[in-house]
Each structure stands twice: as structure tokens, then as C-alpha cells.
Design a protein around this motif. Sequence first.
Motif, PDB file in Angstrom:
ATOM      1  N   ASP A  41       0.814  -1.221   0.000  1.00  0.00           N
ATOM      2  CA  ASP A  41       0.000   0.000   0.000  1.00  0.00           C
ATOM      3  C   ASP A  41       0.844   1.266   0.000  1.00  0.00           C
ATOM      4  O   ASP A  41       0.417   2.303  -0.502  1.00  0.00           O
ATOM      5  N   ILE A  42       2.050   1.204   0.572  1.00  0.00           N
ATOM      6  CA  ILE A  42       2.901   2.402   0.592  1.00  0.00           C
ATOM      7  C   ILE A  42       3.926   2.369  -0.546  1.00  0.00           C
ATOM      8  O   ILE A  42       4.866   3.171  -0.566  1.00  0.00           O
ATOM      9  N   ASN A  43       3.705   1.429  -1.473  1.00  0.00           N
ATOM     10  CA  ASN A  43       4.529   1.358  -2.692  1.00  0.00           C
ATOM     11  C   ASN A  43       6.015   1.155  -2.396  1.00  0.00           C
ATOM     12  O   ASN A  43       6.885   1.837  -2.944  1.00  0.00           O
ATOM     13  N   VAL A  44       6.302   0.218  -1.501  1.00  0.00           N
ATOM     14  CA  VAL A  44       7.686  -0.110  -1.151  1.00  0.00           C
ATOM     15  C   VAL A  44       7.940  -1.585  -1.493  1.00  0.00           C
ATOM     16  O   VAL A  44       7.189  -2.468  -1.064  1.00  0.00           O
ATOM     17  N   ASP A  45       8.997  -1.820  -2.261  1.00  0.00           N
ATOM     18  CA  ASP A  45       9.355  -3.197  -2.624  1.00  0.00           C
ATOM     19  C   ASP A  45       9.986  -3.911  -1.433  1.00  0.00           C
ATOM     20  O   ASP A  45      10.645  -3.280  -0.587  1.00  0.00           O
ATOM     21  N   TYR A  46       9.803  -5.206  -1.382  1.00  0.00           N
ATOM     22  CA  TYR A  46      10.342  -5.991  -0.278  1.00  0.00           C
ATOM     23  C   TYR A  46      10.661  -7.401  -0.784  1.00  0.00           C
ATOM     24  O   TYR A  46      10.167  -7.843  -1.823  1.00  0.00           O
ATOM     25  N   LYS A  47      11.487  -8.112  -0.015  1.00  0.00           N
ATOM     26  CA  LYS A  47      11.818  -9.513  -0.293  1.00  0.00           C
ATOM     27  C   LYS A  47      11.126 -10.371   0.749  1.00  0.00           C
ATOM     28  O   LYS A  47      11.395 -10.250   1.949  1.00  0.00           O
ATOM     29  N   ALA A  48      10.166 -11.185   0.306  1.00  0.00           N
ATOM     30  CA  ALA A  48       9.433 -12.058   1.219  1.00  0.00           C
ATOM     31  C   ALA A  48       9.987 -13.474   1.119  1.00  0.00           C
ATOM     32  O   ALA A  48      10.079 -14.035   0.025  1.00  0.00           O
ATOM     33  N   ILE A  49      10.355 -14.043   2.239  1.00  0.00           N
ATOM     34  CA  ILE A  49      10.848 -15.419   2.296  1.00  0.00           C
ATOM     35  C   ILE A  49       9.807 -16.227   3.058  1.00  0.00           C
ATOM     36  O   ILE A  49       9.629 -16.047   4.273  1.00  0.00           O
ATOM     37  N   GLU A  50       9.082 -17.085   2.325  1.00  0.00           N
ATOM     38  CA  GLU A  50       7.988 -17.857   2.907  1.00  0.00           C
ATOM     39  C   GLU A  50       8.557 -19.139   3.521  1.00  0.00           C
ATOM     40  O   GLU A  50       8.946 -20.072   2.818  1.00  0.00           O
ATOM     41  N   LEU A  51       8.620 -19.183   4.816  1.00  0.00           N
ATOM     42  CA  LEU A  51       9.263 -20.293   5.509  1.00  0.00           C
ATOM     43  C   LEU A  51       8.508 -21.604   5.319  1.00  0.00           C
ATOM     44  O   LEU A  51       9.119 -22.688   5.312  1.00  0.00           O
ATOM     45  N   ASN A  52       7.191 -21.542   5.173  1.00  0.00           N
ATOM     46  CA  ASN A  52       6.421 -22.780   5.032  1.00  0.00           C
ATOM     47  C   ASN A  52       6.597 -23.418   3.659  1.00  0.00           C
ATOM     48  O   ASN A  52       6.183 -24.556   3.429  1.00  0.00           O
ATOM     49  N   GLU A  53       7.217 -22.696   2.734  1.00  0.00           N
ATOM     50  CA  GLU A  53       7.446 -23.243   1.394  1.00  0.00           C
ATOM     51  C   GLU A  53       8.886 -23.730   1.211  1.00  0.00           C
ATOM     52  O   GLU A  53       9.241 -24.206   0.140  1.00  0.00           O
TER      53      GLU A  53
END
Length: 365
Positions: A41-53
Motif C-alpha cells: 500500500d505504501i509502494n515499497v518493494d520488499y523480499k518475502a521469504i515464505e518459511l512454510n514453502e
Amino acid sequence: MSAIANGVKEFVKKAIADNKVTIFSKTYCGYSIRAKDLFDDINVDYKAIELNERPDGVDIQECLKELTKQSTVPNVFINQQHVGGYSDLESAYTSGKLKKLLQEAGIDTKNFSFFSRAVLSTVSSGLTSFSQTLQTKSLPDLNKQLNKLQQQAKELPKRLGSLQQEFETEKASFLLNKQKQENVVTSQAKGAVPVAPWVGYKGYERQMKAAIMEISKEKRNFLVPPPDETNVQFDFNAYSLTAHAALQEDQELSRMRFSLVPQHVNEETFWRNYFYRVTLIKQEILSQPPEEEKDHGETVLFSFQDNDDNNSSCEDSENEKDHQGDKLLTHDKKEDKPSEEKKHIDEKEYEGMEDWEIELRKAAI
């Protein structure tokens, strides 16, 4: 720590170092979803690391626990600085700290918005929870309090009126007691005894009392001042004892004073107008004979002389009727005719005036 664990540790450190915003999360975790929505929503890129995957997801979570003392997800890092879980992220967002961290990381925040879906969702959820609590627990009490307040609001005008009346009553009582004390001091100092304005006029007192008490029945007698040409000089202190005595005997006067002072006239003006009219009444009544003389007449002795013929006898019956000696007669005393020198009244002077005002002016001449 095992070789795999060492590799996991290196992976975690590298992920944090290579990305300005790193989120360790799980796809099914509601708080992780909110954290990612906030950055979207605030237009900021991020790196998501999904631990369950990831097969090493459990090891990564253990490594994060050792590194940050936090065992839950999401676990957020900005510019290699640990922010915390979703609650910490939301707090940083609302306080402005998050925007500052992003700027320090060199991230453009010109499109930064303070109305993210995640925060609004949290607020909405909180309001829903509050509403449910209010309805189930507090609403009955709230309705009861509202009904009580409404009832008090309805009674407020009546209560205010009652308070005003109580205030005026207390005020009048205070002024009267103060006047009584002053009168007592004055009486003791001068040896005076307070008497009503009609007392002491022998033969006139009953008539004068009735006429003076009529003054108290008409409000304008206290509101309309004496005519300017009368040049009335009034010293309230000189009349205070008489005023007090009049209040004690004339209940209508007491009620009139309570009604007019000080809302319409001050104390001194009230009594000046009153005693001016008292003076006019006294002048008018004292110009007439006392009531006792008017009721009973004057006793006058008349003498009848005989005719020139002193030797006449009683032979003539008509002479006998005319000469019966001294007789006691009673006649009513008549008012003297107005003096020719009395000031002439120019009727044109009174054009447009009320009858009562004309009478006052004529009486003052």
C-alpha cells in the motif's frame, strides 16, 4: 550448530544484507499477510521469504530466534535493522518511524501513504470488537445513562428557574435583614421609632392609610418619576425607618418592591417615587377637615335676639315661634371657595398626557 544450520545462518544474513526490506513470513499467517499488504500500500518493494514453502524453513525460524529473540512471523528487517513483528511494524508506521527508516535506506517515500489496507483493517477490526463488546456488555448501562441524562436535561430549565427564584428570595431576604440592622442602629442612635407614613395624623390617619396603600397597587407609581419642574430632593437615609415600617404594614408594597428592585429600578428610585406620591396624598388630605369633623360636624351655638319691641307679649303665636330662646344647632363645615389668586392652569400644557400624570402635575403646583 550443524553444517546445515551454518548454511542457514549464512542464508539469513545474506537475505537481510542484500535486500533493503526483508520479510520472513508464512503464506497462511494473517499477520504476515498484513505486513506485506502494508508495504504494498505504501509502494515499497520488499523480499518475502515464505518459511512454510522451504524445506529449511524450521531451521531459518530457529536461526531468526537466535538472532532476534523473536520466534514468530512475520519478522521484518529494514536496511539490515530489525523492526520486529507486525505489531512493531504497524506502530512504526503510525508513529512515522517506518518512513524515516525507509528514507535512511534510500527508498523513495514520495508515494508513502498513511492509509494502508493493513492499518485500516486493524482499525476496522478493533472497532468491530469494541462495538460487539459495547453491545453485549456496556450498551444496557449506556442506554440507562443516556435516559438519565435526557431526563436531567428536561428538568434543567425548571431547575434553573427554581435556582433563580431561590437566589432572588435569598437576595431580598439579605437586603431586608441588612436594612433592618441599619434601621436598628439608626433608631438607637437617634432614639427614633419607625412608624408608617400615615401614623400620627390625628383625625386623618384612617383616610390617609387607605389612600397611601392604594399607591402599592399600581406598578407605574414606582416607575414614573416626579415631574421635572417639581425638583424633588430626596434623602433615602431620612426615610429609611418610615420605609421599613411601611413594608411591615403594607404587604402589597413589599411584593411590589420584591418585583421591581433591582430588576427595573434601584432601591433609592423606588422609594423616591413612592414618597413623592405619599407627599401629594398628604397634602390633599390635610387640606380638608379631619374625618371626625366631616362625620359629626361642628357644634356651634347660635343666639337669637328679641325684636325691638321688648314689651311685646306672647299673644302673637307667630312671634312665639320666632322667639324660643337660644337653640343648639349643628351644621356641616363647607370647604372654602378656591382663592381667586390661585395659579391659573394652562390646559394646553397638558395636551397628550395621561390623566394620572396631569393630576400629579396639578397637585405639584
